[in-house]
Design a protein around this motif. Sequence first.
Motif, short mmCIF file in Angstrom:
data_model
loop_
_atom_site.label_atom_id
_atom_site.label_comp_id
_atom_site.label_asym_id
_atom_site.label_seq_id
_atom_site.Cartn_x
_atom_site.Cartn_y
_atom_site.Cartn_z
N UNK A 354 19.32 31.87 36.22
CA UNK A 354 19.82 33.04 35.69
C UNK A 354 21.03 33.26 36.60
N UNK A 355 22.07 33.86 35.75
CA UNK A 355 23.42 34.33 36.44
C UNK A 355 23.78 35.64 36.10
N UNK A 356 23.94 36.29 37.29
CA UNK A 356 24.30 37.81 37.20
C UNK A 356 25.37 37.89 35.90
N UNK A 357 25.42 39.14 35.50
CA UNK A 357 26.50 39.51 34.69
C UNK A 357 27.87 39.71 35.62
N UNK A 358 29.02 39.01 35.26
CA UNK A 358 29.91 38.85 36.19
C UNK A 358 30.75 39.99 36.48
N UNK A 359 30.84 40.61 35.17
CA UNK A 359 31.79 42.11 35.31
C UNK A 359 31.14 43.08 35.95
N UNK A 360 29.78 43.13 35.89
CA UNK A 360 29.02 44.24 36.61
C UNK A 360 29.08 43.74 38.10
N UNK A 365 30.66 45.06 43.91
CA UNK A 365 31.46 44.47 44.87
C UNK A 365 32.59 45.27 45.21
N UNK A 366 33.34 45.96 44.00
CA UNK A 366 34.45 46.81 44.02
C UNK A 366 33.95 48.16 44.45
N UNK A 367 33.01 48.50 44.16
CA UNK A 367 32.50 49.88 44.68
C UNK A 367 32.10 49.86 46.36
N UNK A 368 31.67 48.51 46.73
CA UNK A 368 31.49 48.23 48.10
C UNK A 368 32.73 48.14 49.01
N UNK A 369 33.83 48.14 48.35
CA UNK A 369 35.11 48.01 49.29
C UNK A 369 35.45 49.36 49.35
N UNK A 448 38.34 39.87 48.42
CA UNK A 448 39.05 41.27 48.75
C UNK A 448 39.23 41.84 47.38
N UNK A 449 39.37 43.20 47.46
CA UNK A 449 39.53 44.12 46.18
C UNK A 449 40.32 43.40 45.25
N UNK A 450 41.47 43.05 45.41
CA UNK A 450 42.35 42.67 44.24
C UNK A 450 41.60 41.37 43.83
N UNK A 451 40.86 40.66 44.33
CA UNK A 451 40.14 39.58 43.61
C UNK A 451 39.32 39.98 42.61
N UNK A 452 38.50 41.29 42.74
CA UNK A 452 37.66 41.51 41.74
C UNK A 452 38.45 42.19 40.72
N UNK A 453 39.55 43.02 41.04
CA UNK A 453 40.37 43.59 39.88
C UNK A 453 40.87 42.51 38.92
N UNK A 454 41.12 41.41 39.54
CA UNK A 454 41.71 40.36 38.64
C UNK A 454 40.48 39.94 37.40
N UNK A 455 39.50 39.66 38.10
CA UNK A 455 38.24 39.13 37.42
C UNK A 455 37.84 40.30 36.28
N UNK A 456 37.94 41.58 37.08
CA UNK A 456 37.43 42.81 36.00
C UNK A 456 38.49 42.68 34.72
N UNK A 457 39.86 42.61 35.08
CA UNK A 457 40.61 42.42 33.93
C UNK A 457 40.44 41.38 32.87
#
Length: 494
Positions: A354-360, A365-369, A448-457
């Motif tokens: 089982x793999x987590x929902x990647x967007x969530x 993690x972005x909230x954690x930053x 780092x935060x930008x890594x999450x923003x790239x994936x969220x987009x």
Amino acid sequence: MKTAEDYVASLRKRNLRLFVKGKRVDDPVDHPAVAPSVRTVAESYRLAHDPEHRDVFTAHSRFIDDRVNRFTHIFESQDDLRKKTEMQRVLGRTTGTCFQRCVGMDALNALFNVTFEMDEELATAYHPRFLELLRFAQREDLILCGAMTDPKGDRRKAPAEQPDQYLRVVERRAGSIVVRGAKMHQTGVANSHWILVMPGRSLADHEGDFAVSFAVPVDAKGITLVYGRQPSDDRRLGCDIDQGNARYGGQEAVVIFEDVEVPLDHVFMLGETAWANPLVEYFAGHHRASYGGCKPGNGDVLIGAAALIARLNGTERASHVRDKLVEMVHLNETMHAGGLAAGARGHRTPAGTYMVDPLLANVCKHNVTRFPYEMTRLAEDLAGGLLVSMPAAEDLEHPEYGELLKTYVTGARGTAEDRVRVLRLIENMTLGATAVAIRTESMHGAGSPQAQRVRMEAQANLDEKVANAARIAGVAPVAPTAHRPVEAAGVTRR
Ligand code: SF4
Ligand code: FE
């Protein structure tokens, strides 16, 4: 499953090449820079034997048909993902710091999937090899240090343009490979048994030497660990009153690989450049959700310390104090909700895990930053300025002015020492050693935060949202232009 005592004993059998502030450390288990990390990780063993926590700290493994510590388990249901997050919260709350064991767990799960999918597509034979390592890790109840981050040097250059900045294969032998390079920020490596190395980025076809994943004992020939200094290291050597959290702590190191030979039995990727990125995606997904477990657990400690100092100060009934504590709770539970939600939306992978929902997971993690920064601000606000101006424990015991000092640092309740200890705990979590875990590590760990923003987009599915909004508005959806014109971005064409 090992007990906490078994774990500590097993660490003594290693022959590490570890340096702390320039000095070789012969017995890392007892060294003041490492001992708190050992005690922290030992809690992951102790709680697995505690009847109250057994359900979330252990699982049945179909690979060895036995009960295993969840930190070596392969997630096989959404419930497994939930229990992982809950286990992390319990450990974060128990120790008030990074407990270091999740990177290996998330790396095992990432490699399980990628070796399976590679074998399916390329007819390679990595998955059975990997299963042997998994069985070994489960039977021996090992701490695996997941190693992904390369030094990266000049960020404008690709690995092939600066090979020393990325771990790579420098020689292929009949039954082994030889690797060279380094991995940075290696959480808990000095108290691990093995290192699980993975590439840390997507790679081009000609970068096959960098597409390498393997497992190696932490004391293998050619490996050097260089301890990462922490903000309040000096205090770690002082008396325990001033340490704030004298029992527990995290620890990071740079790991240098100088021509380390790895038998092919322990190699799980060798040249398959197209699979580097899927491996990073699996790992980053799981690890970003992990922060929705550990950081709220650390947050529980910080909230508790902030509420406790308010009670010692006699301010706990003031409405603004209660409101600040409520705000901390809101932020903390929002982080936790992200981790739980990523697991609740988990999906089955081709390999049956089982793999987590990647967007969530990225949102979590972005909230954690962000949120721990606001939480530490509020904790500092509630603590008051004495947080940074408190005299040392030696002053409080001084024969000439100690008693007077104690009078002046005593609050509404408790002793002077109680107040010192709680303030030092808050200091430890906001400015000191554990701040590494709850602040800067929250910023950069698992990307780092930008890594999450790239994936969220990439994962947000904007086209679908546009089509839906267009339907409701009664207009035709509009596709984006292929590339944003350079002029429109405010960049002058040369
Ligand atoms: Fe685990 Fe959190 Fe430490 Fe990462 S930062 S190893 S998720 S405790
Ligand atoms: Fe981390």
